[in-house]
Design an enzyme around this catalytic site. Structure first.
Site, mmCIF file in Angstrom:
data_model
loop_
_atom_site.group_PDB
_atom_site.id
_atom_site.type_symbol
_atom_site.label_atom_id
_atom_site.label_comp_id
_atom_site.label_asym_id
_atom_site.label_seq_id
_atom_site.Cartn_x
_atom_site.Cartn_y
_atom_site.Cartn_z
ATOM 1 C CG HIS A 137 6.527 -29.263 -15.221
ATOM 2 N ND1 HIS A 137 5.594 -28.330 -15.591
ATOM 3 C CD2 HIS A 137 6.783 -29.873 -14.097
ATOM 4 C CE1 HIS A 137 5.075 -28.421 -14.337
ATOM 5 N NE2 HIS A 137 5.702 -29.112 -13.573
ATOM 6 C CB SER B 294 3.016 -24.121 -8.162
ATOM 7 O OG SER B 294 2.577 -25.102 -9.103
ATOM 8 C CB CYS B 295 6.753 -27.620 -9.945
ATOM 9 S SG CYS B 295 5.086 -28.630 -10.403
ATOM 10 C CB SER B 296 2.548 -25.313 -12.331
ATOM 11 O OG SER B 296 2.299 -26.850 -12.533
ATOM 12 C CB SER B 297 5.041 -20.570 -10.323
ATOM 13 O OG SER B 297 5.201 -19.247 -10.495
#
Length: 473
Positions: free
Chosen positions: A376, A252-255
């Site tokens: 982000h 995930s890009c949110s990791s």
């Protein structure tokens, strides 16, 4: 067939697909109703959520992309889709949505037309499904351009959706994809002929989407940095960071990619991470990790989004860390292009920075985001909510995630109010036109009926009285 002939044939194929999508969408809209749009969206939702199909999609995704793991992809497919369907339940996306006598304006919500969706291999079922559901909810048709590794998953997903459509008499041309072999030329043709482009994935794709001439909604790069301050509940923070960092092997890009820990609790937090399976690599061992993680200047495919044992073997760390190691916490100080650990790693590797105090932690985090990931999101584990607000006022970010497992929180959770999404807009900091999570609103537009009303022109004194009192006329 020459290469030039193949190119022309591929572009013609895309144009034919979009033409069929346009015909299907026009019929869908002509007989459109909220019930019809909702039914189509639910059909696409059940296509991915039905347990046997969900498992098939997850297994195929891991098999064909080599990224992530099956149990977590099953969870992701289920929760992301369920959350999205919850978010759009009861939302009106067809007909008159407002009629205001005071302004004389009636607003009618309308489809956009044909959506061209460019999606990544990291979530080859969940991201297309999210886009497809949102598109259908708004009365649109959609054509998906998967990454080369995501073609098989996308094909299977569409076969499931079309099977559900057949039960309801819905036109399968409402949901199509660019067939294999994919190419940049085919994707470019889709972007240029669609009515709106939705792009999630590499920044190269994002740049192409935003310069293709079609209105585009694209998202920025992730490189999540999380601050742990001296007031944090350390065991809770370590558990949440671990769960988030290891979920689906950090696809995930949110990791979390970096954690900045205040000096007063640094040793205690590192110990808490160790109890959760985070093995510390001291700064002295950083060079070896970097050399194996970027052997030729590019991320090592044997490390990216792999299970812990495979990652450790590829990094030659087997036997050098505890047997229960889930991820590596690598101490570092460097930030910027010459310090790759400060960027996105797409693996079970967490860069660890030591800060003197909270102001220093903010400064370190700001430098990391300035290098990569601006717009982000950023996270903080703290008992002082004012510090989260401080980050929101000062940092180049669209989201501040407070005391949560970042990858579960950023894209929507059942325990926070963010819309469920796999695509996060990053505002001007990330070079995007949106600063919100991609959601149904980006798949509709409105027409305003404007009528004449009695004049509402103010006197100059109504506007300037306070200013004149201070500055004079």
């Amino acid at each position: 067939m020459t290469a030039q002939d193949a190119l022309a044939s591929g572009i013609a194929e895309v144009e034919q697909i979009v033409a069929r999508a346009r015909t299907a969408q026009q019929a869908f809209e002509a007989c459109g109703s909220q019930a019809l749009y909702d039914k189509a969206a639910l059909a696409a939702g059940w296509a991915i959520m039905e347990p046997a199909r969900n498992r098939s999609l997850a297994e195929l995704a891991v098999e064909t992309t080599g990224l992530g793991n099956v149990p977590d992809k099953i969870t992701k497919n289920h929760r992301k889709t369920l959350g999205l369907l919850r978010d759009i339940a009861g939302v009106q996306t067809q007909g008159i949505i407002s009629d205001d006598p005071a302004t004389g304006i009636t607003e009618i919500i309308r489809p956009i037309g044909v959506i061209g969706a460019v999606v990544p291999s990291t979530n080859p079922a969940a991201t297309p499904a999210n886009n497809i559901i949102n598109a259908l909810k708004g009365g649109n048709a959609i054509v998906v351009a998967p990454s080369p590794k995501g073609v098989a998953s996308c094909e299977l997903l569409l076969s499931f959706i079309h099977a559900e459509f057949a039960k309801l008499g819905l036109d399968p041309d409402l949901v199509q994809m660019i067939p294999a072999p994919g190419s940049k030329a085919k994707t470019q043709a889709l972007m240029e002929t669609a009515d709106r482009v939705i792009c999630t994935g590499s920044q190269n794709n994002v740049h192409r989407a935003q310069s293709c001439g079609t209105p585009a909604v694209a998202v920025g790069a992730g490189n999540v940095t999380v601050i742990v301050d001296e007031t944090a509940a350390l065991a809770d923070a370590a558990a949440k960071i671990t769960a988030s960092k290891t979920f689906d092997n950090a696809t995930s890009c949110s990791s979390e990619n970096a954690v900045v820990v205040v000096d007063a609790v640094y040793d205690q937090f590192i110990a808490a991470l160790a109890r959760e399976g985070g093995a510390l690599v001291p700064e002295a061992g950083t060079a070896g990790i970097i050399a194996k993680l970027w052997p030729d200047g590019h991320l090592n495919r044997e490390v990216i989004a792999q299970d812990a044992d495979k990652m450790l073997a590829a990094l030659d760390m087997g036997g050098k860390v505890p047997a229960d190691t889930e991820f590596l916490a690598v101490e570092t100080k460097g930030i910027g292009p010459d310090h790759p650990l400060s960027g996105e790693k797409l693996s079970r590797i967490l860069a660890v920075y030591r800060a003197a105090d909270f102001p220093d932690a903010k400064a370190i985090a700001a430098r990391i985001l300035d290098h990569q990931g601006a717009g982000h999101s950023i996270g903080i584990h703290t008992r002082q909510d004012a510090r989260a607000v401080e980050l929101g006022r000062e940092m180049p970010t669209c989201r501040v995630i407070v005391n949560q497992a970042h990858t579960f929180a950023t894209g929507g959770a059942f325990t926070n109010g963010m819309p469920f999404s796999l695509s996060m807009g990053c505002g001007s900091w990330g070079g995007n036109s949106i600063d919100t999570n991609l959601n149904w609103r980006h798949f509709v537009q409105t027409t305003k009926i404007v009528r004449e009303i009695p004049p509402r022109e103010p006197a100059l004194s109504d506007i300037f009285a306070a200013y004149w009192a201070e500055a004079g006329e």
